[in-house]
Design an enzyme around this catalytic site. Structure first.
Site, PDB file in Angstrom:
ATOM      1  N   LEU A   1    -153.862  20.069  16.105  1.00  0.00           N
ATOM      2  CA  LEU A   1    -155.119  19.434  16.468  1.00  0.00           C
ATOM      3  C   LEU A   1    -154.791  18.292  17.425  1.00  0.00           C
ATOM      4  O   LEU A   1    -153.729  17.683  17.321  1.00  0.00           O
ATOM      5  CB  LEU A   1    -155.832  18.867  15.236  1.00  0.00           C
ATOM      6  CG  LEU A   1    -156.197  19.860  14.122  1.00  0.00           C
ATOM      7  CD1 LEU A   1    -156.802  19.113  12.942  1.00  0.00           C
ATOM      8  CD2 LEU A   1    -157.165  20.916  14.629  1.00  0.00           C
ATOM      9  N   ASP A   2    -155.712  18.002  18.323  1.00  0.00           N
ATOM     10  CA  ASP A   2    -155.518  16.841  19.181  1.00  0.00           C
ATOM     11  C   ASP A   2    -155.304  15.601  18.322  1.00  0.00           C
ATOM     12  O   ASP A   2    -155.791  15.514  17.189  1.00  0.00           O
ATOM     13  CB  ASP A   2    -156.747  16.622  20.065  1.00  0.00           C
ATOM     14  CG  ASP A   2    -156.871  17.657  21.161  1.00  0.00           C
ATOM     15  OD1 ASP A   2    -155.859  18.288  21.487  1.00  0.00           O
ATOM     16  OD2 ASP A   2    -157.984  17.831  21.682  1.00  0.00           O
ATOM     17  N   LYS A   3    -154.612  14.621  18.869  1.00  0.00           N
ATOM     18  CA  LYS A   3    -154.296  13.400  18.134  1.00  0.00           C
ATOM     19  C   LYS A   3    -155.548  12.772  17.519  1.00  0.00           C
ATOM     20  O   LYS A   3    -155.531  12.348  16.354  1.00  0.00           O
ATOM     21  CB  LYS A   3    -153.621  12.394  19.068  1.00  0.00           C
ATOM     22  CG  LYS A   3    -153.262  11.074  18.408  1.00  0.00           C
ATOM     23  CD  LYS A   3    -152.566  10.142  19.395  1.00  0.00           C
ATOM     24  CE  LYS A   3    -152.224   8.808  18.743  1.00  0.00           C
ATOM     25  NZ  LYS A   3    -151.534   7.884  19.679  1.00  0.00           N
TER      26      LYS A   3
ATOM     27  N   ASP B   1    -157.442  20.183  20.464  1.00  0.00           N
ATOM     28  CA  ASP B   1    -157.842  20.638  19.164  1.00  0.00           C
ATOM     29  C   ASP B   1    -157.318  22.001  18.868  1.00  0.00           C
ATOM     30  O   ASP B   1    -157.601  22.538  17.794  1.00  0.00           O
ATOM     31  CB  ASP B   1    -159.355  20.618  19.034  1.00  0.00           C
ATOM     32  CG  ASP B   1    -160.068  21.051  20.239  1.00  0.00           C
ATOM     33  OD1 ASP B   1    -160.849  21.969  20.125  1.00  0.00           O
ATOM     34  OD2 ASP B   1    -159.838  20.468  21.288  1.00  0.00           O
TER      35      ASP B   1
END
Length: 333
Positions: free
Chosen positions: A147-149, A3
């Site tokens: 951001l993370d996936k 994130d």
């Protein structure tokens, strides 16, 4: 990036070189020591915290260089140049310098091995054409943070090198307002507080991040429990789940996920840091909704436009899957 944005990704390239001239500007000294990197690229890497000397991260190109060995951590680059893809984007703001979008969960920020297509970069290349800033490298044009996936929410990307450098500097000095909404298992002992730790690669699993007693990089998260769900039968028990607002003061990989887990409130659905089973009623809801991602949404992003000086602030509601999860959690009360 994460994130949060981070330069310690698996596959990152580590460069080292000796600087023998002292007293001159650091970016100039580095451009002489690393001739394959442009001065603009070096300035961006400095702003992103990717340059260090003797274990100390350096962020200002205007600082005076000292003699010694400097290390640069280059972000991993996909082997092929990303191609434009006609992927719909929810655009919150756009001008000649930057674009702000509400990224859906399931979309990676940029191409990486095993995920070369369907990323935000592919969508931006179609939407913006060739105007994206190239400082981030072939695979990361325009990407300043990430951001993370499986984390949804507000992201900004640069369309010019000037905006890229300015945004990178804001992120490096933490002059960015960033608040996330998290749905967690249980709740922290304190309903609000600051988590200030060192975060780095786990000593037991290099694919994970962890709170470290020694080493790592400082990570600071302020949090406020906004609502709890499923009041315990015993007065001494904890609620079954919580909605927590997390404000970042640093941007380390998986920072919120690691920090919430460290205070006994891991994110619901988190496949990596959500160790331990949720209470049976909460687990039943997750299974019924097939909710298998971390329940995390980047709700607020605020910053000063690096070119125009305009104060910008964007806020979006969590996506439908998180709203459905929260609705079901409310029914536990």
């Amino acid at each position: 990036m994460t994130d949060e944005d981070n330069t310690e990704d698996a596959g990152a390239e580590i460069l080292s070189a000796e600087v023998t001239a002292s007293g001159i500007r650091l970016d100039k000294a580095l451009s002489d020591a690393f001739p394959t990197l442009s001065r603009a690229r070096l300035q961006a890497l400095l702003a992103e915290g990717a340059v260090s000397k003797d274990g100390q991260v350096l962020t200002s190109g205007k600082a005076k260089a000292t003699c010694g060995t400097y290390t640069i951590t280059l972000p991993p680059v996909a082997p092929a140049e990303p191609q434009p893809e006609n992927i719909p984007l929810t655009v919150l703001f756009e001008d000649a310098h930057l674009i702000v979008v509400d990224k859906p969960s399931g979309m990676a920020a940029h191409p990486a091995p095993g995920c070369e297509n369907g990323t935000l970069v592919n969508a931006l290349l179609y939407h913006c054409g060739d105007t994206l800033s190239g400082i981030g490298g072939v695979a990361r044009p325009g990407i300043v943070h990430r951001l993370d996936k499986d984390t949804s929410g507000v992201m900004v990307a640069a369309k010019t090198d000037e905006a890229h450098q300015g945004l990178s500097a804001l992120f490096a000095t933490h002059d960015i307002e960033r608040t996330y909404i998290a749905l967690t298992r249980g709740t922290p002992n304190a309903l609000s507080g600051r988590i200030d730790t060192q975060i780095g690669r786990s000593l037991h699993d290099r694919k994970k991040m962890a709170v470290l007693k020694h080493g790592g990089r400082q990570a600071i998260t302020d949090y406020v429990v906004q609502k709890t769900y499923g009041q315990p039968a015993k007065a001494s028990g904890a609620p079954l789940a919580s909605r927590i607002a997390c404000t970042l003061h640093t941007g380390r990989t998986h920072q919120i996920r690691v920090h919430m887990a460290s205070v006994g409130a891991p994110l619901l659905g988190d496949p990596v840091y959500g160790s331990g089973a949720a209470a049976i009623p909460v687990r039943a809801i997750l299974e019924e909704l097939n909710f298998t991602r971390q329940a995390l949404h980047a709700a607020i992003l605020g910053f000063v436009h690096p070119v125009t000086g305009e104060a910008l602030r964007f806020e979006t509601a969590p996506p439908a899957d998180m709203q459905a999860l929260e609705t079901r959690l409310c029914a536990l009360d």
